[in-house]
Design a protein around this motif. Structure first.
Motif: not given
Length: 551
Positions: A200-214
């Motif tokens: 359950h460790e993130m390997v790669a992600a395509e996520v809007p930068l503003a949503n990363e913290a949440e």
């Protein structure tokens, strides 16, 4: 109206199975068709149940029509053959629901002047969409319109699936890295996509930068919850607001999972798109053999993104690192650069685990001569990272390497990612300095012992420092660029060995006579006396500024 059975040679095959394809029209959409609106439809049982998908349209007045249904049909009827007894009629409606009927449309006037109350009550009780037509219409026009749309949409879906399959097959054949496949998935789905390993460790992600913290806050717990919900869902198609989870596996080996957040529908089906991405990733893992290319590429991109400033804010970047398994909160961070010998980036994390920590390895930092690798090291707060521990870490990172050629630059201990990035910049600035000759074991450089490097790292973007460096070194820079010269390197060697020109010449790999000629040329171009202490200080500061910029 009597049931009309079709001759087998003329029968149109209907799609079978429970309707879950988002390309199928809903009961609500069918009732809005012009061919249905012509009959003045009145919705008797509506609301959310009108979102049921219509797989086919069936026309029948038979009391035994339930046995002819496969599920997902919309039934058009005048009710002329329905049971007259209210209790039997209620049972009839229940049988339709049990057969998986998507909705019921009853035309009034031919048999019933008014909708039987028992039909409305039974439909309401079972949540069966029910509408009454107050004007006679040709049922054939309705069936043609609905079937035409279904076939057209399914044809479009097949084309879309072919396009998606070709795209991701091509990516797999080209050996596209995991993060690029994840990027393509996110672009195709119009939604955030995360690739994680079995831990359950993130390997790669395509996520809007503003949503990363949440999104990445407490990612492991969130991920495990999503997996639990997916297992509880079983074979049921996910709702539009649910996360999709698809395993990445082949030949009985599972490497991780793809997770897609809610997004707009896709003509090929969101699940089908994610499955094609999983196949491409699985083919890549099979081609990699025992090499964990996921971790190498994913972690390198993380650290490179931090150094390049590709993040919206510290909280989001910290959450992303935590999701990748690197503790930030409650940890001590160190920026480290290894240079001089070839290193495998994944060896840094393995070595850090030996110190009860984790590490991220990036690419060769700008301005540092390869081979080199930048590392963000995370250790428990109670752990020590003295010179002996640092040497142990270096040996573990470079087993079997010629340690006499290894230079290890370490930034100051940091609390939090913002300070950790400063520590990493300090280590890079140290690594940009001249390497001494091999033969004295691992060379350990610490920013804590180099206050001037600390100052330059903290003020590296200050325009006054940049102006100072340009003003002091411009003649030498122009000379070296135009003639392929080495005056900057000679000056750096001289400043590294003040008062010892013999050692400076040796560090420059020049004979003493040639070295003295270079010094004389530098003094001539700068119009300065290099034996002057203040001039040496100003030039040293200018060189540090230039090296900190990676030049």
């Amino acid at each position: 109206m009597d049931d009309r059975r079709e001759d087998a040679s003329f029968r149109t095959d209907r799609p079978t199975g429970a309707p879950a394809d988002a390309s199928l029209p809903t009961v609500r959409e069918v009732l809005a068709l012009p061919q249905v609106v012509e009959g003045l439809p009145e919705v008797i049982v509506g609301g959310e149940v009108l979102d049921a998908r219509v797989r086919w349209v069936h026309v029948s007045d038979s009391a035994g029509v339930a046995r002819l249904l496969n599920g997902g049909e919309l039934l058009l009827s005048t009710g002329s053959g329905w049971p007259a007894d209210p209790a039997v009629l209620r049972t009839f409606i229940g049988d339709l629901v049990a057969a998986g009927l998507a909705g019921l449309v009853l035309e009034l006037g031919t048999h019933y002047r008014y909708l039987p109350a028992v039909v409305a009550d039974a439909a309401q009780e079972h949540g069966l969409p029910l509408a009454a037509l107050h004007r006679e219409v040709k049922f054939v026009t309705i069936t043609e319109a609905v079937h035409g749309r279904i076939i057209s949409d399914q044809t479009a879906a097949l084309r879309a699936r072919d396009e998606v399959r070709e795209r991701f097959t091509a990516l797999a054949l080209r050996g596209a890295p995991a993060d690029f496949i994840v990027h393509q998935l996110a672009q195709t789905l119009g939604a955030s996509v995360i690739l994680e390993n079995l831990g359950h460790e993130m390997v790669a992600a395509e996520v809007p930068l503003a949503n990363e913290a949440e999104l990445f806050a407490e990612w492991e717990l969130r991920s495990r919850t999503v997996h639990r919900d997916a297992r509880a869902r079983g074979d049921r198609a996910p709702d539009p607001d649910e996360w999709l989870v698809i395993p990445v596996e082949a030949r009985g080996v599972r490497w991780g999972h793809l997770i897609a957040l809610p997004g707009p529908p896709h003509a090929a089906g969101r699940t089908a798109v994610l499955e094609q991405g999983a196949i491409a990733l699985a083919l890549g893992r099979l081609a990699d053999g025992d090499v964990d290319e996921w971790s190498r590429v994913g972690r390198r991109r993380l650290i490179d993104g931090l150094l390049a400033g590709r993040f919206a804010g510290i909280p989001g970047a910290a959450a992303r690192l935590e999701a990748a398994g690197v503790p930030i909160a409650g940890a001590r961070l160190y920026g480290v650069v290894f240079a001089g010998v070839p290193l495998a980036g994944e060896a840094a994390d393995a070595a850090a685990r030996g110190l009860r920590g984790r590490a991220l390895a990036g690419s060769v930092p700008a301005g540092v001569n390869p081979p080199a690798v930048a590392v963000l090291l995370s250790l428990p707060l109670e752990a020590t990272f003295d010179d002996a521990t640092a040497a142990e870490f270096a040996r573990a990172v470079a087993p079997g390497a010629d340690l006499d050629r290894l230079v290890m630059s370490v930034g100051r201990a940091a609390d939090g990612l913002e300070e950790g990035l400063v520590s990493l910049q300090e280590a890079i600035a140290l690594a940009r300095g001249r390497r001494r000759r091999a033969g004295r074991g691992v060379q350990l450089r610490r920013a804590a012992d180099r206050p001037l490097v600390q100052l330059i790292s903290s003020l590296r973007d200050d325009h006054r420092l940049l102006e100072h460096g340009e003003r002091m070194l411009s003649p030498l820079i122009v000379h070296d660029l135009e003639r392929g010269g080495d005056l900057l390197d000679v000056l750096e060697a001289m400043l590294a060995h003040p008062g010892n020109r013999t050692a400076a010449a040796s560090a420059s790999h020049l004979s003493r006579s040639v070295f003295y000629q270079r010094i004389a040329l530098i003094e001539q171009l700068l119009g300065a006396d290099l034996d002057d202490g203040e001039t040496q200080t100003a030039l040293h500061l200018a060189l540090l500024v230039r090296r900190s910029a990676g030049r």
